[in-house]
Scaffold this motif. Structure first.
Motif, PDB file in Angstrom:
ATOM      1  N   VAL A 166       1.294   3.930  -6.632  1.00 33.31           N
ATOM      2  CA  VAL A 166       2.165   3.068  -5.844  1.00 33.31           C
ATOM      3  C   VAL A 166       2.551   1.861  -6.686  1.00 33.31           C
ATOM      4  CG1 VAL A 166       2.304   1.637  -3.781  1.00 33.31           C
ATOM      5  CG2 VAL A 166       1.097   3.825  -3.697  1.00 33.31           C
ATOM      6  N   ALA A 167       3.854   1.680  -6.913  1.00 39.61           N
ATOM      7  CA  ALA A 167       4.360   0.487  -7.590  1.00 39.61           C
ATOM      8  C   ALA A 167       4.541  -0.616  -6.539  1.00 39.61           C
ATOM      9  CB  ALA A 167       5.674   0.807  -8.299  1.00 39.61           C
ATOM     10  N   GLY A 168       5.047  -1.744  -6.950  1.00 41.33           N
ATOM     11  CA  GLY A 168       5.035  -2.902  -6.066  1.00 41.33           C
ATOM     12  C   GLY A 168       6.243  -3.066  -5.171  1.00 41.33           C
ATOM     13  N   LEU A 169       6.744  -1.989  -4.577  1.00 43.06           N
ATOM     14  CA  LEU A 169       7.905  -2.097  -3.702  1.00 43.06           C
ATOM     15  C   LEU A 169       7.795  -1.083  -2.570  1.00 43.06           C
ATOM     16  CD1 LEU A 169      11.538  -2.662  -4.866  1.00 43.06           C
ATOM     17  CD2 LEU A 169      11.062  -1.116  -2.980  1.00 43.06           C
ATOM     18  N   TYR A 170       7.952  -1.579  -1.336  1.00 47.69           N
ATOM     19  CA  TYR A 170       7.840  -0.758  -0.135  1.00 47.69           C
ATOM     20  C   TYR A 170       9.000  -1.104   0.799  1.00 47.69           C
ATOM     21  CZ  TYR A 170       2.919  -1.335  -1.668  1.00 47.69           C
ATOM     22  OH  TYR A 170       1.759  -1.431  -2.385  1.00 47.69           O
ATOM     23  N   CYS A 171       9.552  -0.106   1.477  1.00 45.94           N
ATOM     24  CA  CYS A 171      10.542  -0.335   2.530  1.00 45.94           C
ATOM     25  C   CYS A 171       9.985   0.226   3.832  1.00 45.94           C
ATOM     26  CB  CYS A 171      11.876   0.345   2.197  1.00 45.94           C
ATOM     27  SG  CYS A 171      12.687  -0.312   0.728  1.00 45.94           S
ATOM     28  N   PHE A 172      10.089  -0.552   4.908  1.00 49.52           N
ATOM     29  CA  PHE A 172       9.481  -0.174   6.181  1.00 49.52           C
ATOM     30  C   PHE A 172      10.438  -0.408   7.348  1.00 49.52           C
ATOM     31  CE2 PHE A 172       5.619  -1.736   3.836  1.00 49.52           C
ATOM     32  CZ  PHE A 172       4.913  -0.533   3.815  1.00 49.52           C
ATOM     33  N   THR A 173      10.221   0.363   8.409  1.00 50.93           N
ATOM     34  CA  THR A 173      10.704  -0.020   9.730  1.00 50.93           C
ATOM     35  C   THR A 173       9.596  -0.861  10.366  1.00 50.93           C
ATOM     36  OG1 THR A 173       9.741   1.848  10.927  1.00 50.93           O
ATOM     37  CG2 THR A 173      11.922   2.201   9.905  1.00 50.93           C
ATOM     38  N   PRO A 174       9.876  -1.540  11.490  1.00 52.59           N
ATOM     39  CA  PRO A 174       8.827  -2.362  12.125  1.00 52.59           C
ATOM     40  C   PRO A 174       7.629  -1.563  12.623  1.00 52.59           C
ATOM     41  CG  PRO A 174      10.999  -3.037  12.884  1.00 52.59           C
ATOM     42  CD  PRO A 174      11.195  -1.767  12.110  1.00 52.59           C
ATOM     43  N   ARG A 175       7.710  -0.242  12.603  1.00 51.24           N
ATOM     44  CA  ARG A 175       6.595   0.583  13.076  1.00 51.24           C
ATOM     45  C   ARG A 175       5.312   0.325  12.289  1.00 51.24           C
ATOM     46  NH1 ARG A 175       6.704   7.226  13.799  1.00 51.24           N
ATOM     47  NH2 ARG A 175       4.612   7.416  14.700  1.00 51.24           N
ATOM     48  N   ILE A 176       5.427  -0.120  11.039  1.00 50.42           N
ATOM     49  CA  ILE A 176       4.238  -0.365  10.225  1.00 50.42           C
ATOM     50  C   ILE A 176       3.346  -1.427  10.850  1.00 50.42           C
ATOM     51  CG2 ILE A 176       5.385  -2.081   8.754  1.00 50.42           C
ATOM     52  CD1 ILE A 176       2.673   0.427   7.650  1.00 50.42           C
ATOM     53  N   PHE A 177       3.933  -2.379  11.597  1.00 51.09           N
ATOM     54  CA  PHE A 177       3.125  -3.437  12.210  1.00 51.09           C
ATOM     55  C   PHE A 177       2.150  -2.865  13.242  1.00 51.09           C
ATOM     56  CE2 PHE A 177       6.981  -6.045  11.075  1.00 51.09           C
ATOM     57  CZ  PHE A 177       6.358  -6.770  10.059  1.00 51.09           C
ATOM     58  N   GLU A 178       2.544  -1.804  13.935  1.00 51.60           N
ATOM     59  CA  GLU A 178       1.656  -1.172  14.908  1.00 51.60           C
ATOM     60  C   GLU A 178       0.431  -0.592  14.218  1.00 51.60           C
ATOM     61  OE1 GLU A 178       3.856   1.751  17.079  1.00 51.60           O
ATOM     62  OE2 GLU A 178       5.605   0.445  17.294  1.00 51.60           O
ATOM     63  N   MET A 179       0.611  -0.118  12.978  1.00 54.62           N
ATOM     64  CA  MET A 179      -0.497   0.455  12.226  1.00 54.62           C
ATOM     65  C   MET A 179      -1.422  -0.636  11.669  1.00 54.62           C
ATOM     66  SD  MET A 179       0.323   3.618  12.573  1.00 54.62           S
ATOM     67  CE  MET A 179       1.327   3.342  14.049  1.00 54.62           C
ATOM     68  N   LEU A 180      -0.837  -1.741  11.267  1.00 55.15           N
ATOM     69  CA  LEU A 180      -1.625  -2.828  10.685  1.00 55.15           C
ATOM     70  C   LEU A 180      -2.371  -3.620  11.746  1.00 55.15           C
ATOM     71  CD1 LEU A 180       0.983  -4.166   8.091  1.00 55.15           C
ATOM     72  CD2 LEU A 180      -1.051  -2.800   7.588  1.00 55.15           C
ATOM     73  N   ASP A 181      -1.809  -3.716  12.931  1.00 57.59           N
ATOM     74  CA  ASP A 181      -2.405  -4.497  14.012  1.00 57.59           C
ATOM     75  C   ASP A 181      -3.690  -3.813  14.496  1.00 57.59           C
ATOM     76  OD1 ASP A 181      -2.796  -6.441  15.859  1.00 57.59           O
ATOM     77  OD2 ASP A 181      -1.180  -5.810  17.210  1.00 57.59           O
ATOM     78  N   GLY A 182      -4.815  -4.496  14.359  1.00 61.09           N
ATOM     79  CA  GLY A 182      -6.085  -3.934  14.790  1.00 61.09           C
ATOM     80  C   GLY A 182      -6.744  -3.012  13.790  1.00 61.09           C
ATOM     81  N   MET A 183      -6.148  -2.845  12.615  1.00 60.53           N
ATOM     82  CA  MET A 183      -6.721  -1.978  11.585  1.00 60.53           C
ATOM     83  C   MET A 183      -7.987  -2.614  11.011  1.00 60.53           C
ATOM     84  SD  MET A 183      -4.808  -0.663   8.112  1.00 60.53           S
ATOM     85  CE  MET A 183      -4.873  -2.274   7.295  1.00 60.53           C
ATOM     86  N   PRO A 184      -9.065  -1.850  10.820  1.00 59.59           N
ATOM     87  CA  PRO A 184     -10.293  -2.433  10.256  1.00 59.59           C
ATOM     88  C   PRO A 184     -10.118  -2.754   8.771  1.00 59.59           C
ATOM     89  CG  PRO A 184     -10.534  -0.065  10.505  1.00 59.59           C
ATOM     90  CD  PRO A 184      -9.225  -0.424  11.152  1.00 59.59           C
TER      91      PRO A 184
END
Length: 352
Positions: A166-184
């Motif tokens: 993985v290089a240092g560039l990512y493109c996301f929809t806001p759906r990624i926030f649902e995965m990050l929220d509450g992640m251990p």
């Protein structure tokens, strides 16, 4: 589409240069690293940029971007540095319902962010990740691929599923926030973006990988800064506006109107900042000299010299040097064959 640049960390691998300044404001090819990141995002059509800062980095980052116009820059405070996933989640309210790009500001891509942003806009997967082929994947997040689709993402694996990091560039929809929220947190106590992307994959989302074309550089170590400086100076176009007296300029050289070159030789590509004095000196290829610096009766090549530095009376040519803000290198009687220096800001070296 918006973009996030994480810039809250301390850049410990670049010490001593980062004892007094955050890594994104270190200069390569005459500009702070973060400005190169912003420039490539603007070229990709993104003008809403959120920069994640900490209490330690805020002032320096704000100073580095103060002159940028025709774009919207927002500084977003991250009170604790708990990993890239946490940094992205910190920007959730600012991003809102927009698609967004995460660009690690210490990474440089030969062709910039545009190829990834354009591909994401055309197909709009849940995530599109820049991937680069590396010799040792164990030091990176690594993707397992099915065609272009990422089916598994592993952080620094002992047994890598591929050599696509993985290089240092990512493109996301806001759906990624649902995965990050509450992640251990991970075993090292941080919230890894790779873990968030893996949760996205496991939820059935479309996560695509796109290979980097051209060179890619992570400027995490001193040698990387020198290499990035070289790669960027390869693109330099000559612009000589300042005073040049009894001097020889060869190749691509930039001399601003406020700078002076007196009885000296410059072998490009070389870029001088504003109000630089080069006197009775030699400046060799792939060197950038920061504003208000002086090089007098000395030789230097393949180096990065930051603002307000002084190099004078040095009998041996300096090579592969990183010289910080207000650092001084002054020569004396003894002449070793070579010097290789990495100097933090305001340091003073007497070569005697």
């Amino acid at each position: 589409m918006k973009a996030i640049i994480p810039a809250a960390g301390l850049g410990t691998r670049l010490r001593p240069l980062t004892f007094t300044r955050p890594k994104p404001v270190l200069r390569v090819a005459g500009q702070p690293i973060i400005r190169h990141a912003i420039h490539t995002l603007v070229q990709a059509g993104i003008r809403d940029i959120g920069i994640i800062v900490s209490e330690v980095t805020r002032a320096e980052i704000q100073h580095a971007v103060r002159e940028l116009t025709d774009l919207n820059i927002t500084l977003i405070d991250q009170t604790r540095q708990l990993g890239l996933g946490h940094a992205v989640l910190t920007a959730r309210d600012w991003v809102g319902q927009d698609d967004f790009c995460v660009y690690l500001g210490d990474n440089l891509f030969e062709k910039g962010a545009a190829p990834f942003v354009e591909a994401f806009r055309q197909t709009r997967p849940d995530a599109l990740i820049a991937l680069v082929e590396v010799a040792d994947p164990t030091a990176f997040g690594v993707a397992e691929l099915d065609g272009t689709r990422i089916v598994r993402l592993v952080e620094k694996p002992k047994t890598p599923p591929s050599n696509m990091a993985v290089a240092g560039l990512y493109c996301f929809t806001p759906r990624i926030f649902e995965m990050l929220d509450g992640m251990p947190p991970s075993a090292r106590g941080e919230y890894e973006i790779t873990d968030g992307i893996q949760r996205l994959i496991e939820s059935g989302a479309d996560v695509q990988g796109q290979q980097v074309e051209g060179w890619w550089k992570d400027t995490g170590r001193p040698a990387d800064l020198l290499e990035a400086n070289r790669l960027l100076l390869e693109r330099l176009e000559s612009q000589v506006e300042g005073e040049v007296v009894d001097s020889q300029l060869t190749g691509r050289v930039v001399v601003p109107a406020s700078s002076r070159v007196i009885r000296s030789k410059i072998q490009g590509p070389v870029v001088l900042g504003e109000n630089v004095l080069i006197e009775d000196a030699y400046i060799g290829a792939f060197t950038s000299i920061g504003r208000d610096s002086v090089v007098r009766r000395a030789e230097i090549e393949h180096s990065v010299v930051d603002a307000e530095a002084v190099i004078e009376n040095v009998d041996t040519r300096l090579q592969d040097c990183l010289i910080g803000v207000r650092a001084q290198v002054r020569g004396g009687r003894r002449v070793p064959r070579t010097h290789k220096l990495t100097l933090s800001d305001a340091s003073v070296i007497e070569l005697v």
